[in-house]
Design a protein around this motif. Structure first.
Motif, mmCIF file in Angstrom:
data_model
loop_
_atom_site.group_PDB
_atom_site.id
_atom_site.type_symbol
_atom_site.label_atom_id
_atom_site.label_comp_id
_atom_site.label_asym_id
_atom_site.label_seq_id
_atom_site.Cartn_x
_atom_site.Cartn_y
_atom_site.Cartn_z
ATOM 1 N N ALA A 225 0.830 -1.213 0.000
ATOM 2 C CA ALA A 225 0.000 0.000 0.000
ATOM 3 C C ALA A 225 0.858 1.254 0.000
ATOM 4 O O ALA A 225 0.524 2.265 -0.639
ATOM 5 C CB ALA A 225 -0.938 -0.007 1.207
ATOM 6 N N GLU A 226 1.971 1.219 0.708
ATOM 7 C CA GLU A 226 2.890 2.367 0.707
ATOM 8 C C GLU A 226 3.416 2.628 -0.695
ATOM 9 O O GLU A 226 3.521 3.782 -1.134
ATOM 10 C CB GLU A 226 4.033 2.110 1.680
ATOM 11 N N ALA A 227 3.744 1.555 -1.399
ATOM 12 C CA ALA A 227 4.207 1.717 -2.774
ATOM 13 C C ALA A 227 3.082 2.229 -3.670
ATOM 14 O O ALA A 227 3.300 3.057 -4.563
ATOM 15 C CB ALA A 227 4.743 0.384 -3.301
ATOM 16 N N ALA A 228 1.874 1.737 -3.407
ATOM 17 C CA ALA A 228 0.725 2.140 -4.222
ATOM 18 C C ALA A 228 0.493 3.644 -4.157
ATOM 19 O O ALA A 228 0.356 4.314 -5.188
ATOM 20 C CB ALA A 228 -0.520 1.383 -3.769
ATOM 21 N N VAL A 229 0.463 4.189 -2.949
ATOM 22 C CA VAL A 229 0.168 5.614 -2.827
ATOM 23 C C VAL A 229 1.316 6.471 -3.363
ATOM 24 O O VAL A 229 1.105 7.628 -3.750
ATOM 25 C CB VAL A 229 -0.175 6.016 -1.376
ATOM 26 N N SER A 230 2.510 5.914 -3.419
ATOM 27 C CA SER A 230 3.639 6.690 -3.938
ATOM 28 C C SER A 230 3.508 6.941 -5.437
ATOM 29 O O SER A 230 4.207 7.802 -5.979
ATOM 30 C CB SER A 230 4.966 5.970 -3.646
ATOM 31 N N THR A 231 2.607 6.192 -6.103
ATOM 32 C CA THR A 231 2.384 6.436 -7.541
ATOM 33 C C THR A 231 1.349 7.523 -7.783
ATOM 34 O O THR A 231 1.157 7.949 -8.926
ATOM 35 C CB THR A 231 1.905 5.157 -8.252
ATOM 36 N N CYS A 232 0.686 7.975 -6.737
ATOM 37 C CA CYS A 232 -0.431 8.913 -6.901
ATOM 38 C C CYS A 232 0.050 10.357 -6.925
ATOM 39 O O CYS A 232 -0.268 11.175 -6.043
ATOM 40 C CB CYS A 232 -1.446 8.699 -5.784
ATOM 41 N N THR A 233 0.840 10.668 -7.934
ATOM 42 C CA THR A 233 1.394 12.015 -8.073
ATOM 43 C C THR A 233 1.197 12.565 -9.486
ATOM 44 O O THR A 233 1.831 13.547 -9.860
ATOM 45 C CB THR A 233 2.902 12.007 -7.759
ATOM 46 N N GLY A 234 0.327 11.901 -10.260
ATOM 47 C CA GLY A 234 0.248 12.217 -11.679
ATOM 48 C C GLY A 234 -0.777 13.257 -12.074
ATOM 49 O O GLY A 234 -1.610 13.685 -11.281
ATOM 50 N N GLU A 235 -0.673 13.653 -13.324
ATOM 51 C CA GLU A 235 -1.619 14.545 -13.993
ATOM 52 C C GLU A 235 -1.676 15.921 -13.328
ATOM 53 O O GLU A 235 -0.924 16.225 -12.419
ATOM 54 C CB GLU A 235 -2.999 13.892 -14.075
ATOM 55 N N ALA A 236 -2.596 16.744 -13.823
ATOM 56 C CA ALA A 236 -2.644 18.142 -13.381
ATOM 57 C C ALA A 236 -3.000 18.280 -11.908
ATOM 58 O O ALA A 236 -2.564 19.235 -11.246
ATOM 59 C CB ALA A 236 -3.651 18.915 -14.240
ATOM 60 N N ASN B 292 -7.560 -0.009 -7.481
ATOM 61 C CA ASN B 292 -6.467 -0.760 -6.862
ATOM 62 C C ASN B 292 -5.969 -0.067 -5.604
ATOM 63 O O ASN B 292 -5.813 -0.687 -4.542
ATOM 64 C CB ASN B 292 -5.296 -0.885 -7.840
ATOM 65 N N VAL B 293 -5.673 1.217 -5.740
ATOM 66 C CA VAL B 293 -5.107 1.958 -4.611
ATOM 67 C C VAL B 293 -6.138 2.104 -3.500
ATOM 68 O O VAL B 293 -5.808 1.988 -2.308
ATOM 69 C CB VAL B 293 -4.574 3.326 -5.071
ATOM 70 N N LEU B 294 -7.394 2.327 -3.872
ATOM 71 C CA LEU B 294 -8.443 2.432 -2.853
ATOM 72 C C LEU B 294 -8.550 1.133 -2.054
ATOM 73 O O LEU B 294 -8.648 1.164 -0.826
ATOM 74 C CB LEU B 294 -9.785 2.756 -3.513
ATOM 75 N N GLY B 295 -8.516 0.008 -2.747
ATOM 76 C CA GLY B 295 -8.571 -1.273 -2.049
ATOM 77 C C GLY B 295 -7.382 -1.482 -1.138
ATOM 78 O O GLY B 295 -7.520 -1.965 -0.001
#
Length: 454
Positions: A343-354, A379-382
Motif C-alpha cells: 500500500a505504501e508503494a501504491a500511494v507513492s504512484t499517486c502524483t500524476g496529472e494536473a 487498486n489503490v483504494l482497495g
C-alpha cells in the motif's frame, strides 16, 4: 525502450518527493482513501443524463470497461464504507447495484448478453454477498435484497446446464452458447462460483453450498487449472478436453480462491484440510504476486500488455487477502505487513496529472507511470482502505447480526439462454467456434509468450 521509460518517469513521477498522500495514521488513511475514492468516481458517468446507471463507460467499443467492472467497483466501495465509516456513496452504490439486477433479479441483464460470462455475473454477485456480510444498508422492502441476489446468481450457476460433461465438469467462461468464448472453461468463472458457495455456506449455515464449493476446488485440481503447488492457470478449451492449458497467471484468480478457502476454513471450524489448502495458496500468492512485498501483475505488468480488466486486479487481491485474515487469523502476522508495504508503494504512484494525485499502475516503480483509469484508482483504494481491517469486525452471518433477507428459490426460474429450447445444431456450434477462434487468436498474440513458461 529504456530511455523513453526513464523520460516518462522523470516527467510524470517528478512529484514523488512531494507525494500527495500519507498512510501514516488512521486519520491519514481515511483521508487518502476518501480522495482516491472521489477520483475513482470521476471515471463513472452513470449518474449523468443519458448514461446508464451502474456501469463504467462501455462496453467496448462504446468505452473501455466491460459490464463486470462496475460491479467490482461497487464492491470496492462497500468495503470502503465498512472500513472507513464514510457513507457518502452508499445511496449511489445501492441505486447502481439494483439498476443492473436484470428482469430475473439474477444479474443477467439482457443488454449485456453478448458478452455475459459466468465471471461477470459472479462479480456482481460477490458484491451483493459482500453487502450482506458487511451489513451494508438494505434496499427498500420492495426491491431485491443483497443475500437473495447472491443466492439467485449461485443457483443459476449451480444449474446442471452450466456444468456440462466437457472436461469432466466445471463451468464455461461464457453463459450463452453462441457467445465468443463459450468453448473455454476458466479459473475465474469457477473461482467466483467457489467463492460464492463458500460464503453462502458460512452466512446461511447450509452445507449444500459448501459441497458445491468443495466439488469446484476438486475439479480445479483435477483438470489441472490449479497444480499441487497452488499455481492457478487461466483455463483451457473444451475441444481439447481442457488439456491445452493457458498458463497465464492472474492475481485475481489467486485472490478469489484464497478468499473462498478462508471462508471454507472458517465454516469448517478450522479443519486441517482447509488450513493446508489456504496456507499453501496464500504462501504461493505472496511469493508470486508480491515480489519485494509489492503487488505485481505478473502476466502483463513488465511489458505493460495489460488489458483494462487486468489493470484492476491488484485491488481485489489486497482486499481479499485482508478479509482472509479475519476469517483465518493465523494469516495476519504474515499477510498484513506485506499489504502495508504494498500500500505504501501504491500511494507513492499517486502524483500524476494536473491534480498531482492521479494514481498509476506500476507500484514497484514508486512513481506515476502515466497509466490511469478507474481500475488504477480502484487498486489503490482497495490497498489503502484495507489497512484498516483490524479496526472492524469480521464478515457477519445470519446468526451473528446479519440482517439481509434471503430467498431459497431465487434464480430458480432464470433464463437458461436456450432460445427456443432446441439444442444448437452442429452448424450453430461451428459458427460459434469460428467466432471464438477469431477472438481468442488475438489473445494468443498477447499472451502466447506466457503460455510457454512456468
Amino acid at each position: 525502450m529504456l530511455l523513453p521509460q526513464l523520460a516518462t518517469v522523470a516527467l510524470l513521477g517528478a512529484g514523488v518527493a512531494n507525494a500527495a498522500y500519507s498512510i501514516a495514521t488512521t486519520k491519514d488513511i481515511k483521508k487518502t482513501a476518501a480522495d482516491v475514492a472521489w477520483d475513482m468516481l470521476q471515471y463513472y458517468k452513470g449518474n449523468q443524463s443519458g448514461q446508464t446507471p451502474g456501469i463504467l463507460p462501455g462496453p467496448p467499443p462504446a468505452g473501455d470497461y466491460y459490464w463486470w467492472e462496475g460491479g467490482a467497483m461497487w464492491g470496492t466501495l462497500i468495503d470502503y464504507w465498512k472500513l472507513t465509516g464514510d457513507d457518502t456513496y452508499n445511496q449511489l452504490v445501492t441505486d447502481s447495484m439494483l439498476f443492473q439486477v436484470g428482469p430475473g433479479k439474477d444479474y443477467m441483464p439482457p443488454n449485456y448478453t453478448a458478452s455475459l460470462g459466468n465471471d461477470d455475473q459472479g462479480f456482481w454477485a460477490m458484491s451483493a454477498m459482500l453487502a450482506a456480510e458487511n451489513n451494508f444498508p438494505n434496499p427498500p422492502d420492495d426491491q431485491p435484497q443483497w443475500l437473495a441476489l447472491a443466492q439467485a446468481v449461485f443457483h443459476t450457476q449451480a444449474d446442471p446446464d452450466r456444468h456440462d460433461d466437457a472436461c469432466n465438469g466445471g463451468m464455461r467462461w461464457q453463459i450463452p452458447w453462441a457467445n465468443n468464448g463459450y468453448n473455454y472453461k476458466n479459473s475465474i468463472a469457477n473461482g467466483c462460483f467457489f467463492n460464492l458457495g463458500a460464503r453462502l455456506a458460512r452466512y446461511t449455515g447450509n452445507k449444500t453450498y459448501a459441497e458445491h464449493a468443495e466439488k469446484t476446488w476438486e475439479w480445479m485440481t483435477g483438470v489441472g487449472f490449479m497444480d499441487d503447488k497452488y499455481n492457478i492457470y487461466d483455463g483451457g478449451h473444451v475441444e481439447h478436453n481442457c488439456t491445452d492449458i493457458n498458463r497465464a497467471q492472474f492475481s485475481y484468480n489467486n485472490g478469489v480462491f484464497l478468499l473462498g478457502a478462508a471462508y471454507m476454513y472458517n465454516f469448517t471450524d478450522g479443519s486441517d484440510k482447509w488450513k493446508q489448502r489456504l496456507t499453501g495458496l496464500v504462501d504461493l500468492t505472496l511469493e508470486f504476486f508480491f515480489p519485494d512485498g509489492i503487488a505485481y501483475e505478473v502476466a502483463c505488468e513488465e511489458h505493460m500488455s495489460c488489458t483494462t480488466d487486468m489493470l484492476s486486479f491488484k485491488g481485489y487481491l489486497h482486499r481479499w487477502l485482508a478479509t482472509a485474515t479475519q476469517l483465518a487469523p493465523f494469516l495476519a502476522d504474515t499477510v498484513l505487513p506485506i499489504l502495508k508495504t504494498s500500500a505504501e508503494a501504491a500511494v507513492s504512484t499517486c502524483t500524476g496529472e494536473a491534480d498531482g494525485r492521479t494514481c498509476g499502475f506500476k507500484w514497484a516503480t514508486k512513481a506515476y507511470d502515466g497509466s490511469k483509469g478507474a481500475g488504477q484508482q480502484m487498486n489503490v483504494l482497495g490497498a489503502v482502505s484495507s489497512l484498516l481491517i483490524k479496526q472492524v469486525g469480521a464478515p457477519v452471518t445470519n446468526s451473528t447480526g446479519g440482517t439481509s433477507k434471503g430467498d431459497p428459490n431465487a434464480g430458480m426460474h432464470s433464463d437458461k439462454f436456450r432460445g427456443n429450447d432446441d439444442p444448437p445444431t452442429a452448424g450453430d456450434k461451428a459458427g460459434a467456434s469460428i467466432l471464438t477462434i477469431v477472438v481468442l487468436a488475438s489473445a494468443v498474440g498477447m499472451f502466447g509468450w506466457m503460455s510457454t513458461g512456468v
